[in-house]
Design a protein around this motif. Structure first.
Motif, PDB file in Angstrom:
ATOM      1  N   TYR A 141     -20.925  -1.835  58.033  1.00  0.00           N
ATOM      2  CA  TYR A 141     -21.377  -3.161  58.477  1.00  0.00           C
ATOM      3  C   TYR A 141     -21.515  -4.035  57.229  1.00  0.00           C
ATOM      4  O   TYR A 141     -22.233  -3.675  56.301  1.00  0.00           O
ATOM      5  CB  TYR A 141     -22.736  -3.011  59.191  1.00  0.00           C
ATOM      6  CG  TYR A 141     -23.223  -4.219  59.991  1.00  0.00           C
ATOM      7  CD1 TYR A 141     -22.403  -5.315  60.283  1.00  0.00           C
ATOM      8  CD2 TYR A 141     -24.532  -4.242  60.478  1.00  0.00           C
ATOM      9  CE1 TYR A 141     -22.873  -6.381  61.030  1.00  0.00           C
ATOM     10  CE2 TYR A 141     -25.011  -5.315  61.230  1.00  0.00           C
ATOM     11  CZ  TYR A 141     -24.179  -6.379  61.499  1.00  0.00           C
ATOM     12  OH  TYR A 141     -24.644  -7.448  62.238  1.00  0.00           O
ATOM     13  N   HIS A 192     -37.118  -6.205  64.194  1.00  0.00           N
ATOM     14  CA  HIS A 192     -37.836  -6.618  62.982  1.00  0.00           C
ATOM     15  C   HIS A 192     -38.061  -8.113  63.085  1.00  0.00           C
ATOM     16  O   HIS A 192     -37.565  -8.761  64.011  1.00  0.00           O
ATOM     17  CB  HIS A 192     -37.000  -6.305  61.735  1.00  0.00           C
ATOM     18  CG  HIS A 192     -35.810  -7.209  61.592  1.00  0.00           C
ATOM     19  ND1 HIS A 192     -34.678  -7.064  62.387  1.00  0.00           N
ATOM     20  CD2 HIS A 192     -35.565  -8.307  60.819  1.00  0.00           C
ATOM     21  CE1 HIS A 192     -33.796  -8.004  62.078  1.00  0.00           C
ATOM     22  NE2 HIS A 192     -34.310  -8.787  61.126  1.00  0.00           N
ATOM     23  N   TYR A 200     -28.306 -18.876  64.627  1.00  0.00           N
ATOM     24  CA  TYR A 200     -27.368 -17.753  64.599  1.00  0.00           C
ATOM     25  C   TYR A 200     -26.147 -18.123  65.437  1.00  0.00           C
ATOM     26  O   TYR A 200     -26.276 -18.488  66.608  1.00  0.00           O
ATOM     27  CB  TYR A 200     -28.069 -16.515  65.174  1.00  0.00           C
ATOM     28  CG  TYR A 200     -27.346 -15.223  64.860  1.00  0.00           C
ATOM     29  CD1 TYR A 200     -27.770 -14.418  63.811  1.00  0.00           C
ATOM     30  CD2 TYR A 200     -26.240 -14.828  65.585  1.00  0.00           C
ATOM     31  CE1 TYR A 200     -27.115 -13.236  63.495  1.00  0.00           C
ATOM     32  CE2 TYR A 200     -25.563 -13.656  65.277  1.00  0.00           C
ATOM     33  CZ  TYR A 200     -26.015 -12.870  64.233  1.00  0.00           C
ATOM     34  OH  TYR A 200     -25.347 -11.700  63.916  1.00  0.00           O
ATOM     35  N   LYS A 207     -22.895 -10.666  70.607  1.00  0.00           N
ATOM     36  CA  LYS A 207     -24.137 -10.053  70.103  1.00  0.00           C
ATOM     37  C   LYS A 207     -25.150 -10.071  71.222  1.00  0.00           C
ATOM     38  O   LYS A 207     -25.264 -11.062  71.959  1.00  0.00           O
ATOM     39  CB  LYS A 207     -24.699 -10.858  68.927  1.00  0.00           C
ATOM     40  CG  LYS A 207     -23.883 -10.725  67.664  1.00  0.00           C
ATOM     41  CD  LYS A 207     -24.505  -9.745  66.661  1.00  0.00           C
ATOM     42  CE  LYS A 207     -23.553  -9.657  65.469  1.00  0.00           C
ATOM     43  NZ  LYS A 207     -24.153  -9.061  64.285  1.00  0.00           N
ATOM     44  N   HIS A 309     -36.719  -9.312  66.633  1.00  0.00           N
ATOM     45  CA  HIS A 309     -35.413  -9.289  67.280  1.00  0.00           C
ATOM     46  C   HIS A 309     -34.699  -7.991  66.982  1.00  0.00           C
ATOM     47  O   HIS A 309     -34.757  -7.467  65.880  1.00  0.00           O
ATOM     48  CB  HIS A 309     -34.547 -10.489  66.874  1.00  0.00           C
ATOM     49  CG  HIS A 309     -34.499 -10.778  65.403  1.00  0.00           C
ATOM     50  ND1 HIS A 309     -35.571 -11.253  64.678  1.00  0.00           N
ATOM     51  CD2 HIS A 309     -33.481 -10.671  64.501  1.00  0.00           C
ATOM     52  CE1 HIS A 309     -35.222 -11.431  63.409  1.00  0.00           C
ATOM     53  NE2 HIS A 309     -33.963 -11.072  63.271  1.00  0.00           N
ATOM     54  N   VAL A 311     -30.795  -6.435  67.549  1.00  0.00           N
ATOM     55  CA  VAL A 311     -29.471  -7.011  67.765  1.00  0.00           C
ATOM     56  C   VAL A 311     -28.435  -5.896  67.851  1.00  0.00           C
ATOM     57  O   VAL A 311     -28.309  -5.090  66.931  1.00  0.00           O
ATOM     58  CB  VAL A 311     -29.097  -7.985  66.619  1.00  0.00           C
ATOM     59  CG1 VAL A 311     -27.858  -8.785  66.992  1.00  0.00           C
ATOM     60  CG2 VAL A 311     -30.256  -8.918  66.276  1.00  0.00           C
ATOM     61  N   GLN A 313     -24.191  -5.123  69.279  1.00  0.00           N
ATOM     62  CA  GLN A 313     -22.965  -5.916  69.298  1.00  0.00           C
ATOM     63  C   GLN A 313     -21.848  -5.272  70.113  1.00  0.00           C
ATOM     64  O   GLN A 313     -21.831  -4.065  70.316  1.00  0.00           O
ATOM     65  CB  GLN A 313     -22.493  -6.205  67.871  1.00  0.00           C
ATOM     66  CG  GLN A 313     -22.837  -5.176  66.800  1.00  0.00           C
ATOM     67  CD  GLN A 313     -22.700  -5.758  65.392  1.00  0.00           C
ATOM     68  OE1 GLN A 313     -21.768  -6.509  65.132  1.00  0.00           O
ATOM     69  NE2 GLN A 313     -23.599  -5.399  64.494  1.00  0.00           N
ATOM     70  N   TRP A 327     -30.468 -19.461  57.646  1.00  0.00           N
ATOM     71  CA  TRP A 327     -31.900 -19.225  57.546  1.00  0.00           C
ATOM     72  C   TRP A 327     -32.568 -20.409  56.856  1.00  0.00           C
ATOM     73  O   TRP A 327     -32.272 -20.695  55.689  1.00  0.00           O
ATOM     74  CB  TRP A 327     -32.167 -17.978  56.711  1.00  0.00           C
ATOM     75  CG  TRP A 327     -32.328 -16.716  57.491  1.00  0.00           C
ATOM     76  CD1 TRP A 327     -32.713 -16.584  58.790  1.00  0.00           C
ATOM     77  CD2 TRP A 327     -32.128 -15.383  56.995  1.00  0.00           C
ATOM     78  NE1 TRP A 327     -32.769 -15.255  59.128  1.00  0.00           N
ATOM     79  CE2 TRP A 327     -32.418 -14.495  58.048  1.00  0.00           C
ATOM     80  CE3 TRP A 327     -31.745 -14.867  55.756  1.00  0.00           C
ATOM     81  CZ2 TRP A 327     -32.329 -13.122  57.906  1.00  0.00           C
ATOM     82  CZ3 TRP A 327     -31.654 -13.501  55.615  1.00  0.00           C
ATOM     83  CH2 TRP A 327     -31.945 -12.630  56.691  1.00  0.00           C
TER      84      TRP A 327
HETATM   85  O1  LIG Z   1     -26.709  -9.700  63.527  1.00  0.00           O
HETATM   86  C1  LIG Z   1     -27.463  -8.765  63.224  1.00  0.00           C
HETATM   87  O2  LIG Z   1     -27.098  -7.585  63.221  1.00  0.00           O
HETATM   88  C2  LIG Z   1     -28.876  -9.034  62.849  1.00  0.00           C
HETATM   89  C3  LIG Z   1     -29.181 -10.482  62.684  1.00  0.00           C
HETATM   90  C4  LIG Z   1     -30.557 -10.719  62.156  1.00  0.00           C
HETATM   91  O3  LIG Z   1     -31.392  -9.850  62.101  1.00  0.00           O
HETATM   92  C5  LIG Z   1     -30.930 -12.060  61.678  1.00  0.00           C
HETATM   93  O4  LIG Z   1     -30.110 -12.972  61.744  1.00  0.00           O
HETATM   94  O5  LIG Z   1     -32.103 -12.210  61.240  1.00  0.00           O
END
Ligand SMILES: O=C(O)CCC(=O)C(=O)O
Ligand SMILES: O=C(O)CCC(=O)C(=O)O
Lengths: 351, 351
Positions: A141, A192, A200, A207, A309, A311, A313, A327
């Protein structure tokens, strides 16, 4: 699992929150104005803009071949885990006494040529017809969260806007980080939270977000976890020749060993998984109503600061899942941050 | 007074809040845009706009004579108390056993011709040269908070804007209430909070606000108070001929008697007074850093929902203090309301 008491302020908080707030995400047909966005920030409430990024150059052009042409053999940092569990609470069995504890497992990181990495991602784990047990593939990843579109992937930077205009105007700031995420269906990002306002954007594949609001902190079973890191078996962590060829692949997921990191302070981390709600539950977990949303290519999600969250996929037809996120540093003034620390402190005292 | 414990989440909350937020109010030179306002709403943070309402018809024209000409002998509801303590925690001595408890004292209410009321307000308590002890004057305050500019004072409604444009646009709603406040230096509004976003506009005289943020709830010593009501001595509450003439005046503050209301549930009410910080203090009161601001004629204050506020006043040269405020219903979605209930519940459990 004990039950909650009547007049338990924590149970009341979670219940009140859910009574006042929908667990179904707001869907917008077009991007919000800065003021509309600011109303969501004020309510610390997520929304999704369906198709909001449908006409971005990234969304229109990023196929596997196009990206390979563009970035070719540039080296990129890749997170390698046996089962897609980068930065996830993971059982660790002590070689000394055989006891098992949860640790926060960091991925093995290595640099790979981008095209090799993409080839690896898009090769099916199990050759057609072979039994699933022969799947020894490790999970890779590309998920460096260090503003990577201004660094390793800067060749792609102009394919996405430098900032999200409505977020920049509302929040009066530029993004702290613009990150590219490239993976496949094998990767899962464990529950987390971040102290960022997050926009996003899904580019290819889908996702699946599971979202838990900050008020539900007591349900996510935060525990101070020691940290571990995956190393390639047989070496101190730099193992594999890193080119992602057959030699690495043969070692596969089984070639990775989780070792404890010494001298690292345990960090509080959510151990509850909303998709396995009975496991690691606290007395409050059953009160939590997670919000779920799947992003399709071109969709944008506003994920408010301090929301937990998880996540996972699904791949595009080409076998990849690609996203970009922005961010923006959260505002630590106002009541949300200290109140959320308060919720954590009170919850910890009841453990 | 007990002290707070180390690792006391409540103490930590108040301290964290103050570390992250200034106790000096933001001063704006001009009215904010809806977006700028929404940023303050999101941070639940007050500001003052100096001179923001300087050119309102009310601010320019409302002299005592003008108001008398305009409203004349219209009857208006007046709150009457011995010492300016309408809706204030007040010691009540039981006629049965002589014990004293705090009760929430509601004013005696009566209708008076507006011009009589203004005459009473502007007559000095003590005739010049007389010893202060001869001051037997009661305190009168026109303070109905029932959208009174659309009711008793509707003749004045067009002298102020129907809504505050930046608040209406940002909050997507019209005010729930537009209220006129007419009093003099003798009235004080005790520390309390409302579930409204409040835009408070000073027209004549000055108001002195002491503000305490919602995170400091544990410092304001909320206690469930029984309620009492002032009645004119010698009658069941409808006493005096209500025209505010000499007959009433002679009875003065001494003519008012506080009686307990039967069958009314006690309501939680702040008993701490930031101007007498040692009295009724909780272990947390000393951690609270109140924010203070004085409004001059033409100034506007944004007082965010759930902030405690104590308000005292100084007269204009004519002897009155006049203000208009706009209450916009707060947004109960989002984390602030349930988190603030949570703070109250946890604080109550520690009592
Ligand atoms: O896309 C992901 O695997 C995690 C995304 C994520 O945790 C974030 O954007 O804070
Ligand atoms: O002006 C006053 O006396 C009190 C004002 C007040 O409490 C309010 O506007 O909520």
């Amino acid at each position: 699992m004990e039950d909650t008491q009547p007049n338990d302020p924590i149970a009341e908080l979670i219940t009140n929150y859910h009574e006042l707030n929908s667990s179904i995400i707001d869907e917008l047909d077009e991007e919000p104005s800065p003021l509309e966005f600011m109303r969501y920030v004020a309510r610390n409430t997520p929304f999704v803009v369906r198709g909001g990024a449908a006409d971005w150059q990234a969304t229109r052009t990023w196929t596997v071949d196009y990206l390979k042409d563009f970035l070719g053999d540039e080296l990129v940092n890749v997170a390698v885990t046996p089962a897609g569990n980068a930065d996830a609470p993971t059982p660790y069995t002590s070689p000394d006494d055989g006891s098992t504890t949860l640790v926060l497992a960091k991925p093995h990181e290595e640099d790979q040529p981008f095209s090799t990495f993409l080839d690896y991602l898009t090769t099916p784990p199990t050759p057609t017809g072979a039994p699933p047990s022969t799947n020894k593939k490790e999970t890779r990843y590309a998920q460096t969260q260090n503003d990577n579109l201004h660094h390793e992937y800067r060749a792609l930077l102009t394919h996405v806007p430098a900032t999200i205009p409505w977020a920049r105007i509302a929040l009066c700031r530029s993004p702290d980080a613009v990150n590219l995420w490239v993976g496949n269906g094998a990767s899962v990002t464990a529950l987390h939270r971040d102290s960022y306002e997050n926009v996003y954007v899904q580019v290819a594949g889908r996702k699946h977000f599971v979202l838990v609001p900050p008020a539900c902190q007591a349900g996510v079973a935060e525990r101070a976890l020691r940290s571990g890191v995956y190393v390639r078996a047989g070496d101190g962590g730099g193992g594999g020749d890193g080119d992602g060829d057959g030699e690495d692949r043969e070692k596969g997921g089984e070639g990775l060993r989780l070792v404890l990191e010494e001298g690292v302070e345990p960090v509080p981390f959510a151990t509850w998984d909303p998709d396995r709600p009975e496991v690691n539950a606290t007395p409050y977990s059953r009160l939590v109503q997670p919000m779920r949303v799947t992003l399709e290519p071109g969709d944008m999600l506003y994920l408010p600061c301090l929301w937990y969250h998880k996540v996972s996929q699904s791949c595009s037809p080409e076998g990849v899942c690609i996203a970009v996120n922005y961010w923006y540093d959260m505002d630590f003034t106002g009541p949300l941050y200290p109140l959320s620390t308060f919720v954590r402190s009170v919850s910890n005292q009841r453990k």
